[in-house]
Scaffold this active site. Sequence first.
Site, mmCIF file in Angstrom:
data_model
loop_
_atom_site.group_PDB
_atom_site.id
_atom_site.type_symbol
_atom_site.label_atom_id
_atom_site.label_comp_id
_atom_site.label_asym_id
_atom_site.label_seq_id
_atom_site.Cartn_x
_atom_site.Cartn_y
_atom_site.Cartn_z
ATOM 1 N N GLU A 51 -34.684 -13.998 21.179
ATOM 2 C CA GLU A 51 -34.720 -14.047 19.525
ATOM 3 C C GLU A 51 -35.067 -15.296 19.233
ATOM 4 O O GLU A 51 -34.266 -16.297 19.618
ATOM 5 C CB GLU A 51 -33.470 -13.312 19.197
ATOM 6 C CG GLU A 51 -33.625 -13.322 17.721
ATOM 7 C CD GLU A 51 -32.346 -12.841 17.099
ATOM 8 O OE1 GLU A 51 -31.416 -12.391 17.708
ATOM 9 O OE2 GLU A 51 -32.147 -12.852 15.868
ATOM 10 N N ARG A 275 -24.087 -12.625 32.599
ATOM 11 C CA ARG A 275 -24.479 -13.756 31.663
ATOM 12 C C ARG A 275 -23.717 -15.043 32.507
ATOM 13 O O ARG A 275 -22.869 -14.763 32.878
ATOM 14 C CB ARG A 275 -23.660 -13.399 30.640
ATOM 15 C CG ARG A 275 -24.271 -13.953 29.281
ATOM 16 C CD ARG A 275 -23.452 -13.696 27.884
ATOM 17 N NE ARG A 275 -24.147 -14.504 26.977
ATOM 18 C CZ ARG A 275 -25.021 -14.057 26.224
ATOM 19 N NH1 ARG A 275 -25.628 -12.775 26.459
ATOM 20 N NH2 ARG A 275 -25.439 -14.939 25.441
ATOM 21 N N LYS A 285 -26.330 -19.460 21.130
ATOM 22 C CA LYS A 285 -27.310 -20.176 20.224
ATOM 23 C C LYS A 285 -26.551 -20.467 18.740
ATOM 24 O O LYS A 285 -26.585 -21.328 18.061
ATOM 25 C CB LYS A 285 -28.598 -19.239 19.959
ATOM 26 C CG LYS A 285 -29.445 -19.641 21.110
ATOM 27 C CD LYS A 285 -30.979 -18.688 20.868
ATOM 28 C CE LYS A 285 -30.556 -17.490 21.395
ATOM 29 N NZ LYS A 285 -31.606 -16.710 21.072
#
Length: 576
Positions: A51, A275, A285
């Site tokens: 994204e 992850r 982020k």
Amino acid sequence: MTTSNPESKDAANTPAESAPRPSNFIRDIVIEDLKTKKFGDAVIQTRFPPEPNGYLHIGHAKAICLDFNLADEFGGKTNLRFDDTNPEKEEQEYVDSIQNDVRWLGFEWERLCYASDYFDQLYAWAVQLIKAGKAYVDDLTAEEIRQYRGTLTEPGQDSPYRNRSVEENLDLFERMRKGEFPDGSRVLRAKIDMASPNLNMRDPVMYRILHAEHHRTGDKWCIYPMYDYAHGQSDSLEQITHSMCTLEFADHQPLYKWFIEQLGIFPSQQIEFDRLNLTYTLLSKRKLLQLVREKHVSGWDDPRMPTISGIRRRGFTAEGIRNFCAAIGASRTNGSTDIEMLEHFQREDLNKRVSRAMVVMRPLKVVIDNYPEGLQELVEVANNPEDPNAGYRQVPFSREIYIEQDDFREVPPPKYYRLSPGKEVRLRNAYFVTATSVVKDAQGQVVEVHCTYDPASYGGNSPDGRKVKSTIHWVCAKHAIAAEIRLYDKLFTKADPSQLEEGENFTSNLNPNSLEILLDAKLEPMLGLAKAGDRYQFERIGYFCVDPDTMPGNLVFNRTLPLKDSWAKIEKKAGA
Ligand code: ATP
Ligand code: MG
């Protein structure tokens, strides 16, 4: 995962070749799918779907390596797809930086795609689902939808709008698109099962109204698809065979499949992996953006940041990052990886590739009393002892030199083998010297050391077999050049910076000493030619890289990583 077990510390110190390679279960799935021809004759196709709401970090590097390497190994292709369905948080700056970072890591995508390329198709499919009685427009508020959803132990309740007619749904959805309704007043939901044990299946929202300018589609749309509706369909449109994502999406997999089945489109398959979490680091982020906005760091590319742009500026190599990612592999349970392991793979790569240089960070003047005044010699130094092809260079030597303050003690503690009065050491590649006396300032600080040298020890070779216990580096005072050196330490003080005491937020765990700036360093003259991005090993100190802040006459070096310092450990143990 291997890196969270007690042996991990030692594993991080062994060479990569001998470190066990964790199995990558995704590879096994691909091999099996090829065998059973699950996707017919389709080639293996993966995608990396960031994204564009921030810069990529080292966690993304893990996903990128998995996505690209897996396709590559089996003759397939990888797309870079921007998952740009959140117009309010996305910016062109992020799109550009992400492309730059993926390329820098050494990967080239097959197609550059955007979820926003598919907005028309996604809308058409939504209409198709409405017509099939599989989607409806709901007028409940976001809060009401949450209340109606139920809990893990209680089923949800049907919305009063759930049984609207197909005609009414089609009309309302079209008017949503035309902009007739304000933000948040209506949503389009999939009509699945309000009693499903999986909350994601309880009539998830597919579209929301958002009168927001999109970085690519401008004001064409005022309704935007949700991640769950956009992602799988985008995968399917690109004929993605193996769609890798992190474990928090495991609960979304049934929904991913449901949309694809209802629409009867290419059956992309979602596979979840762990992850990456790194000690002393935050990989989110949103939190990294907060550090930038609140100016805790100088920007996304601050060399202390775990972003790709930050660690690149700090001097990390793409190959070292790829080797690290290969070693951590992928698994089905989340864990935590020691940051020392990431650093280990950097040191290993840098050691092979970078030239050595002599730099004194905190200088102490040394005068060699019996060295002829006015004489200048050149000593020959190997550029990289690990690489015979790296060649040699000539380094000037004369009567006055600088050494590190740390390399001299007037009163040496036990086990201190470096220079002290009456002790002989080797000046690397130059001569044996013995300290004779010191000059002190008014405060009693040693500001100059006087020595004698043995002319027969030229090149640093023992003339008669006598041994010295220590070799120290030096820089010729007359030829030294100046530079600013930035020393970085861990950005956070806690191994898990998200662990908070009451009243704290994660910024409470920032390390106040993560940056130290040295302005008095002395460098051997060859470094005057260094350009931004050039990397070196400063002998006995660590790996360094020229910062882009460098300007003519103002060299700036970043410390990438220190060399392991065994003296610091001995000192610590001794409690000194
Ligand atoms: P963040 O919370 O940092 O924004 P994200 O998962 O929302 O992370 P995306 O841009 O959606 O970020 O991620 C693109 C891809 O990278 C996804 O497939 C995601 O699963 C993967 N990814 C993100 N963070 C990590 C991580 N720490 N370890 C491994 N993969 C990651
Ligand atoms: Mg995200």
